[in-house]
Scaffold this motif. Structure first.
Motif, PDB file in Angstrom:
ATOM      1  N   HIS A 125      45.399  23.264  32.470  1.00 37.21           N
ATOM      2  CA  HIS A 125      46.774  23.207  32.970  1.00 37.21           C
ATOM      3  C   HIS A 125      46.858  23.278  34.491  1.00 37.21           C
ATOM      4  N   GLY A 126      45.726  23.163  35.181  1.00 40.14           N
ATOM      5  CA  GLY A 126      45.760  23.213  36.639  1.00 40.14           C
ATOM      6  C   GLY A 126      44.374  23.178  37.240  1.00 40.14           C
ATOM      7  N   ASP A 127      44.335  23.184  38.578  1.00 39.92           N
ATOM      8  CA  ASP A 127      43.072  23.216  39.314  1.00 39.92           C
ATOM      9  C   ASP A 127      42.362  24.537  39.055  1.00 39.92           C
ATOM     10  N   GLY A 128      41.077  24.563  39.381  1.00 46.42           N
ATOM     11  CA  GLY A 128      40.375  25.839  39.384  1.00 46.42           C
ATOM     12  C   GLY A 128      39.095  25.864  38.591  1.00 46.42           C
ATOM     13  N   GLU A 129      38.603  27.073  38.442  1.00 46.92           N
ATOM     14  CA  GLU A 129      37.315  27.323  37.811  1.00 46.92           C
ATOM     15  C   GLU A 129      37.438  27.409  36.301  1.00 46.92           C
ATOM     16  N   ILE A 130      36.446  26.836  35.625  1.00 47.59           N
ATOM     17  CA  ILE A 130      36.329  26.936  34.172  1.00 47.59           C
ATOM     18  C   ILE A 130      34.984  27.593  33.890  1.00 47.59           C
ATOM     19  N   ASP A 131      35.017  28.747  33.233  1.00 47.63           N
ATOM     20  CA  ASP A 131      33.799  29.474  32.879  1.00 47.63           C
ATOM     21  C   ASP A 131      33.539  29.278  31.397  1.00 47.63           C
ATOM     22  N   ILE A 132      32.317  28.882  31.063  1.00 44.16           N
ATOM     23  CA  ILE A 132      31.984  28.515  29.687  1.00 44.16           C
ATOM     24  C   ILE A 132      30.721  29.242  29.243  1.00 44.16           C
ATOM     25  N   SER A 133      30.712  29.708  28.001  1.00 47.45           N
ATOM     26  CA  SER A 133      29.516  30.265  27.407  1.00 47.45           C
ATOM     27  C   SER A 133      29.348  29.659  26.023  1.00 47.45           C
ATOM     28  N   PHE A 134      28.119  29.569  25.572  1.00 51.35           N
ATOM     29  CA  PHE A 134      27.800  29.008  24.262  1.00 51.35           C
ATOM     30  C   PHE A 134      27.240  30.113  23.380  1.00 51.35           C
ATOM     31  N   VAL A 135      27.564  30.075  22.079  1.00 47.77           N
ATOM     32  CA  VAL A 135      27.092  31.078  21.127  1.00 47.77           C
ATOM     33  C   VAL A 135      26.553  30.370  19.895  1.00 47.77           C
ATOM     34  N   ARG A 136      25.394  30.785  19.435  1.00 51.41           N
ATOM     35  CA  ARG A 136      24.839  30.286  18.180  1.00 51.41           C
ATOM     36  C   ARG A 136      25.420  31.100  17.044  1.00 51.41           C
ATOM     37  N   THR A 137      25.624  30.479  15.887  1.00 48.07           N
ATOM     38  CA  THR A 137      26.124  31.210  14.729  1.00 48.07           C
ATOM     39  C   THR A 137      25.042  31.484  13.688  1.00 48.07           C
ATOM     40  N   LEU A 138      23.842  31.017  13.923  1.00 46.84           N
ATOM     41  CA  LEU A 138      22.694  31.349  13.074  1.00 46.84           C
ATOM     42  C   LEU A 138      21.592  31.896  13.961  1.00 46.84           C
ATOM     43  N   ASN A 139      20.600  32.518  13.351  1.00 51.89           N
ATOM     44  CA  ASN A 139      19.562  33.186  14.127  1.00 51.89           C
ATOM     45  C   ASN A 139      18.466  32.218  14.589  1.00 51.89           C
ATOM     46  N   TYR A 140      18.827  31.290  15.467  1.00 53.86           N
ATOM     47  CA  TYR A 140      17.879  30.377  16.069  1.00 53.86           C
ATOM     48  C   TYR A 140      18.108  30.386  17.575  1.00 53.86           C
ATOM     49  N   THR A 141      17.056  30.173  18.317  1.00 53.69           N
ATOM     50  CA  THR A 141      17.199  30.046  19.758  1.00 53.69           C
ATOM     51  C   THR A 141      17.706  28.646  20.092  1.00 53.69           C
ATOM     52  N   ALA A 142      18.586  28.559  21.077  1.00 54.31           N
ATOM     53  CA  ALA A 142      19.086  27.271  21.558  1.00 54.31           C
ATOM     54  C   ALA A 142      18.929  27.226  23.070  1.00 54.31           C
ATOM     55  N   ASN A 143      18.608  26.063  23.590  1.00 56.50           N
ATOM     56  CA  ASN A 143      18.530  25.864  25.025  1.00 56.50           C
ATOM     57  C   ASN A 143      19.630  24.901  25.438  1.00 56.50           C
ATOM     58  N   ILE A 144      20.333  25.250  26.510  1.00 55.16           N
ATOM     59  CA  ILE A 144      21.469  24.467  26.984  1.00 55.16           C
ATOM     60  C   ILE A 144      21.230  24.113  28.434  1.00 55.16           C
ATOM     61  N   SER A 145      21.561  22.885  28.804  1.00 53.51           N
ATOM     62  CA  SER A 145      21.422  22.463  30.194  1.00 53.51           C
ATOM     63  C   SER A 145      22.393  21.327  30.471  1.00 53.51           C
ATOM     64  N   ASN A 146      22.493  20.983  31.725  1.00 53.66           N
ATOM     65  CA  ASN A 146      23.293  19.828  32.136  1.00 53.66           C
ATOM     66  C   ASN A 146      24.711  19.882  31.578  1.00 53.66           C
ATOM     67  N   VAL A 147      25.430  20.950  31.875  1.00 53.61           N
ATOM     68  CA  VAL A 147      26.812  21.085  31.433  1.00 53.61           C
ATOM     69  C   VAL A 147      27.702  20.387  32.462  1.00 53.61           C
ATOM     70  N   LEU A 148      28.448  19.394  31.986  1.00 53.87           N
ATOM     71  CA  LEU A 148      29.258  18.555  32.865  1.00 53.87           C
ATOM     72  C   LEU A 148      30.728  18.668  32.498  1.00 53.87           C
TER      73      LEU A 148
END
Length: 107
Positions: free
Chosen positions: A9-32
């Motif tokens: 709804h406007g200019d500014g910062e967007i803070d994002i986090s990712f969560v897994r719902t099962l017990n596996y490791t996930a790697n995240i990169s290149n968030v655009l």
């Protein structure tokens, strides 16, 4: 890819986090952050996480990403694109990883 147009709804910062719902490791990169399919912001560090937690897996980097909308346009479409390397559910025929996206400190 996640459509966030209804949340912006406007200019500014967007803070994002990712969560897994099962017990596996996930790697995240290149968030655009995309506006009408054009990149307007990026956070390219690689983060790792495990099931149901915002806490980093030591010594990995926290999967928390900061993006910025420099100039908001109400008729634009806003999406987040991320590279996610995670296993799929072992009993599923889907190739989509199971998890959630959270907008941290989102007002």
């Amino acid at each position: 890819t996640y459509d966030i147009t209804s949340l912006v709804h406007g200019d500014g910062e967007i803070d994002i986090s990712f969560v897994r719902t099962l017990n596996y490791t996930a790697n995240i990169s290149n968030v655009l952050l995309m506006e009408n399919a054009a990149q307007i912001s990026a956070d390219n560090h690689t983060g790792a996480l495990k099931s149901g937690t915002f806490v980093q897996d030591s010594p990995e980097v926290l999967p928390y990403y900061v993006l910025n909308i420099p100039s908001y346009h109400p008729t634009s479409t806003y999406t987040i694109q991320a590279t996610i390397n995670a296993p799929t559910h072992p009993n599923s025929t889907s190739t989509t990883p199971i998890g959630e996206v959270h907008f941290v400190n989102w007002n």
